[in-house]
Design a protein around this motif. Sequence first.
Motif, PDB file in Angstrom:
ATOM      1  N   VAL A 203       0.640   1.412 -21.634  1.00 19.89           N
ATOM      2  CA  VAL A 203       0.475   1.511 -23.086  1.00 19.89           C
ATOM      3  C   VAL A 203       0.366   2.959 -23.543  1.00 19.89           C
ATOM      4  O   VAL A 203       0.906   3.343 -24.591  1.00 19.89           O
ATOM      5  N   TYR A 204      -0.325   3.774 -22.733  1.00 19.60           N
ATOM      6  CA  TYR A 204      -0.512   5.175 -23.106  1.00 19.60           C
ATOM      7  C   TYR A 204       0.524   6.107 -22.470  1.00 19.60           C
ATOM      8  O   TYR A 204       0.410   7.320 -22.592  1.00 19.60           O
ATOM      9  N   ASN A 205       1.527   5.520 -21.812  1.00 15.55           N
ATOM     10  CA  ASN A 205       2.613   6.311 -21.214  1.00 15.55           C
ATOM     11  C   ASN A 205       2.061   7.469 -20.385  1.00 15.55           C
ATOM     12  O   ASN A 205       2.483   8.619 -20.490  1.00 15.55           O
ATOM     13  N   SER A 206       1.094   7.157 -19.551  1.00 15.31           N
ATOM     14  CA  SER A 206       0.356   8.181 -18.816  1.00 15.31           C
ATOM     15  C   SER A 206       1.168   8.749 -17.651  1.00 15.31           C
ATOM     16  O   SER A 206       1.960   8.041 -17.019  1.00 15.31           O
ATOM     17  N   PRO A 207       0.943  10.023 -17.327  1.00  9.21           N
ATOM     18  CA  PRO A 207       1.679  10.683 -16.233  1.00  9.21           C
ATOM     19  C   PRO A 207       1.081  10.341 -14.860  1.00  9.21           C
ATOM     20  O   PRO A 207       0.380  11.153 -14.252  1.00  9.21           O
ATOM     21  N   ILE A 208       1.327   9.125 -14.398  1.00 10.24           N
ATOM     22  CA  ILE A 208       0.717   8.665 -13.156  1.00 10.24           C
ATOM     23  C   ILE A 208       1.720   7.889 -12.317  1.00 10.24           C
ATOM     24  O   ILE A 208       2.584   7.187 -12.849  1.00 10.24           O
ATOM     25  N   VAL A 209       1.591   8.036 -11.007  1.00  8.74           N
ATOM     26  CA  VAL A 209       2.375   7.252 -10.049  1.00  8.74           C
ATOM     27  C   VAL A 209       1.404   6.394  -9.257  1.00  8.74           C
ATOM     28  O   VAL A 209       0.439   6.899  -8.675  1.00  8.74           O
ATOM     29  N   PHE A 210       1.643   5.093  -9.255  1.00 12.66           N
ATOM     30  CA  PHE A 210       0.857   4.166  -8.455  1.00 12.66           C
ATOM     31  C   PHE A 210       1.562   3.987  -7.119  1.00 12.66           C
ATOM     32  O   PHE A 210       2.659   3.436  -7.066  1.00 12.66           O
ATOM     33  N   PHE A 211       0.928   4.473  -6.058  1.00 10.21           N
ATOM     34  CA  PHE A 211       1.566   4.460  -4.744  1.00 10.21           C
ATOM     35  C   PHE A 211       0.886   3.400  -3.881  1.00 10.21           C
ATOM     36  O   PHE A 211      -0.213   3.606  -3.360  1.00 10.21           O
ATOM     37  N   CYS A 212       1.557   2.271  -3.744  1.00  7.59           N
ATOM     38  CA  CYS A 212       1.025   1.147  -2.983  1.00  7.59           C
ATOM     39  C   CYS A 212       1.559   1.184  -1.564  1.00  7.59           C
ATOM     40  O   CYS A 212       2.759   1.016  -1.342  1.00  7.59           O
ATOM     41  N   GLN A 213       0.675   1.403  -0.599  1.00  6.84           N
ATOM     42  CA  GLN A 213       1.074   1.325   0.803  1.00  6.84           C
ATOM     43  C   GLN A 213       0.934  -0.129   1.254  1.00  6.84           C
ATOM     44  O   GLN A 213      -0.147  -0.584   1.604  1.00  6.84           O
ATOM     45  N   ASN A 214       2.037  -0.830   1.212  1.00  6.39           N
ATOM     46  CA  ASN A 214       2.046  -2.225   1.635  1.00  6.39           C
ATOM     47  C   ASN A 214       2.137  -2.252   3.154  1.00  6.39           C
ATOM     48  O   ASN A 214       3.219  -2.224   3.738  1.00  6.39           O
ATOM     49  N   ASN A 215       0.964  -2.300   3.800  1.00  5.32           N
ATOM     50  CA  ASN A 215       0.943  -2.312   5.268  1.00  5.32           C
ATOM     51  C   ASN A 215       0.845  -3.726   5.825  1.00  5.32           C
ATOM     52  O   ASN A 215       0.514  -3.922   6.987  1.00  5.32           O
ATOM     53  N   GLN A 216       1.145  -4.705   4.971  1.00  8.98           N
ATOM     54  CA  GLN A 216       1.351  -6.111   5.336  1.00  8.98           C
ATOM     55  C   GLN A 216       0.088  -6.946   5.472  1.00  8.98           C
ATOM     56  O   GLN A 216       0.171  -8.172   5.542  1.00  8.98           O
ATOM     57  N   TYR A 217      -1.083  -6.310   5.510  1.00  8.54           N
ATOM     58  CA  TYR A 217      -2.300  -7.086   5.706  1.00  8.54           C
ATOM     59  C   TYR A 217      -3.462  -6.593   4.851  1.00  8.54           C
ATOM     60  O   TYR A 217      -3.750  -5.397   4.811  1.00  8.54           O
ATOM     61  N   ALA A 218      -4.134  -7.541   4.185  1.00  8.11           N
ATOM     62  CA  ALA A 218      -5.409  -7.277   3.539  1.00  8.11           C
ATOM     63  C   ALA A 218      -6.484  -7.681   4.542  1.00  8.11           C
ATOM     64  O   ALA A 218      -6.957  -8.806   4.547  1.00  8.11           O
ATOM     65  N   ILE A 219      -6.830  -6.761   5.401  1.00  6.61           N
ATOM     66  CA  ILE A 219      -7.593  -7.029   6.615  1.00  6.61           C
ATOM     67  C   ILE A 219      -6.809  -8.082   7.403  1.00  6.61           C
ATOM     68  O   ILE A 219      -5.806  -7.752   8.008  1.00  6.61           O
ATOM     69  N   SER A 220      -7.222  -9.348   7.374  1.00  6.09           N
ATOM     70  CA  SER A 220      -6.485 -10.369   8.121  1.00  6.09           C
ATOM     71  C   SER A 220      -5.568 -11.211   7.234  1.00  6.09           C
ATOM     72  O   SER A 220      -4.881 -12.101   7.717  1.00  6.09           O
ATOM     73  N   GLU A 221      -5.545 -10.933   5.953  1.00  3.76           N
ATOM     74  CA  GLU A 221      -4.777 -11.739   5.009  1.00  3.76           C
ATOM     75  C   GLU A 221      -3.373 -11.158   4.847  1.00  3.76           C
ATOM     76  O   GLU A 221      -3.204 -10.072   4.295  1.00  3.76           O
ATOM     77  N   PRO A 222      -2.327 -11.863   5.316  1.00  3.43           N
ATOM     78  CA  PRO A 222      -0.965 -11.322   5.200  1.00  3.43           C
ATOM     79  C   PRO A 222      -0.512 -11.257   3.753  1.00  3.43           C
ATOM     80  O   PRO A 222      -0.972 -12.036   2.902  1.00  3.43           O
ATOM     81  N   PHE A 224       2.118 -12.154   2.247  1.00  2.91           N
ATOM     82  CA  PHE A 224       2.790 -13.289   1.625  1.00  2.91           C
ATOM     83  C   PHE A 224       1.797 -14.325   1.102  1.00  2.91           C
ATOM     84  O   PHE A 224       2.172 -15.227   0.359  1.00  2.91           O
ATOM     85  N   ARG A 225       0.527 -14.214   1.468  1.00  8.22           N
ATOM     86  CA  ARG A 225      -0.487 -15.078   0.879  1.00  8.22           C
ATOM     87  C   ARG A 225      -1.106 -14.455  -0.365  1.00  8.22           C
ATOM     88  O   ARG A 225      -1.966 -15.050  -1.000  1.00  8.22           O
ATOM     89  N   GLN A 226      -0.696 -13.254  -0.691  1.00 13.84           N
ATOM     90  CA  GLN A 226      -1.199 -12.581  -1.877  1.00 13.84           C
ATOM     91  C   GLN A 226      -0.175 -12.550  -3.001  1.00 13.84           C
ATOM     92  O   GLN A 226      -0.541 -12.482  -4.176  1.00 13.84           O
ATOM     93  N   ALA A 227       1.100 -12.561  -2.645  1.00 16.65           N
ATOM     94  CA  ALA A 227       2.144 -12.405  -3.651  1.00 16.65           C
ATOM     95  C   ALA A 227       3.407 -13.135  -3.204  1.00 16.65           C
ATOM     96  O   ALA A 227       3.821 -12.999  -2.049  1.00 16.65           O
ATOM     97  N   LYS A 228       4.020 -13.859  -4.109  1.00 14.17           N
ATOM     98  CA  LYS A 228       5.262 -14.572  -3.798  1.00 14.17           C
ATOM     99  C   LYS A 228       6.485 -13.709  -4.081  1.00 14.17           C
ATOM    100  O   LYS A 228       7.582 -14.008  -3.609  1.00 14.17           O
ATOM    101  N   ALA A 229       6.293 -12.660  -4.867  1.00 11.63           N
ATOM    102  CA  ALA A 229       7.388 -11.745  -5.186  1.00 11.63           C
ATOM    103  C   ALA A 229       7.045 -10.365  -4.645  1.00 11.63           C
ATOM    104  O   ALA A 229       5.871 -10.032  -4.471  1.00 11.63           O
ATOM    105  N   PRO A 230       8.052  -9.535  -4.363  1.00 17.93           N
ATOM    106  CA  PRO A 230       7.776  -8.165  -3.907  1.00 17.93           C
ATOM    107  C   PRO A 230       6.851  -7.438  -4.870  1.00 17.93           C
ATOM    108  O   PRO A 230       6.967  -7.569  -6.095  1.00 17.93           O
ATOM    109  N   LEU A 231       5.932  -6.679  -4.317  1.00 14.43           N
ATOM    110  CA  LEU A 231       4.903  -6.049  -5.144  1.00 14.43           C
ATOM    111  C   LEU A 231       5.474  -5.102  -6.183  1.00 14.43           C
ATOM    112  O   LEU A 231       4.937  -4.995  -7.294  1.00 14.43           O
ATOM    113  N   PHE A 232       6.539  -4.393  -5.854  1.00 20.26           N
ATOM    114  CA  PHE A 232       7.059  -3.395  -6.791  1.00 20.26           C
ATOM    115  C   PHE A 232       7.574  -4.042  -8.075  1.00 20.26           C
ATOM    116  O   PHE A 232       7.650  -3.395  -9.130  1.00 20.26           O
TER     117      PHE A 232
END
Length: 385
Positions: A203-222, A224-232
């Motif tokens: 909304v504020y057109n802020s100068p920021i880059v969100f850098f998501c390191q998708n390393n495949q696991y939220a501790i033990s949670e893969p 694909f159990r968090q998102a059905k579509a690619p995160l980007f």
Amino acid sequence: MVNGDQTRSGPKAKSPARRKKTPVGDPDMVQLLTPDGKRVSHPDYAVDLTDEEYRGLYRDMVIVRRLDSEGTALQRQGQLGIWASLLGQEAAQIGSGRALAAQDMVFPTYREHGVLWTKGIDPIMPFGLFRGVDLGGWDSRKYKFQMYTIVIGAQTLHATGYAMGITMDGKVGTDDGEAVIAYFGDGASSQGDVNESLVFSSVYNSPIVFFCQNNQYAISEPVFRQAKAPLFKRADGFGFPGVRVDGNDVLATYAVTKTAMDNARSGNGPTFIEAFTYRMGAHTTTDDPTRYRDSVEVDQWKAKDPISRMRTFLEAEKLADADWLAGVDAEADEHALSLRERVISMPDPDPDSMFQHVFREGSPLVDSERAAFADYHASFEGSEH
């Protein structure tokens, strides 16, 4: 410790046959260096570095991996309370870190040891936090690198507010324009803080880059159990661009991050980068990844190792010989030895120091707590225990 790039432990993962497969030849994923070290082109992203710069990226990755392994060893030997390894994520961190301008501000989780290295910060600085001898603070304005953040996703809100401030200060679209990069992981992308950050930044057109390191696991949670579509692709819903990059390709990560940061500094708003990578080791040294993932999967990702990939490229292009490569390994060992000696020699803090700098002008409550603690501490004087 809960994962700054992940959310929570979950039930035991499904059998390998039921797992979703890693994208192969994903047309949505930016890649400039294949897993077997061959250069490929991309219509939107490219790098044209000097020979020294190519070698420098390899050197960075080797050194930070060696420092990281020393962190794990120190914890196993009782010298650290915990350690969060970056093993396998070197290309994502070095590539993005080297793409930043000197004036850009970094908001990390607690795993960005490689990004910290690219900012020229002494690698011992976060070890005080993991050893428990300080609270992990440093002068973020001096280093353009905020302190490690343990609370999942909180740093994205801090980063968003900072980026909004940059715009209000008129430091966007100028020759010395600034931008912000916020690191987090696939699990943290499910947190409300992250999504609120995406809303405000858009909304504020802020100068920021969100850098998501998708390393495949939220501790033990893969993932694909968090998102059905690619995160980007989540960025589409917030009204700004999203890019998926091969997070084990240091050249592609560099190119994508540089483009996004340049756009942010120019006033074109935020970008969401999903660096598709893999956490080769445990979530932290308190974790046992063999309980939720199988060796076949790990072996598949080992074949995509970011350092081996870059080494193959350097050798094929005759940019590095055996003597130079051996010299890098020796230099990495020297850094690790120095780090070990300095960590072990860190002095224990004065227990009273925890009450310092809580409030700038002091506080009656803190003063009373400090006095009570001093009395309690003095009661042990002369005791055998």
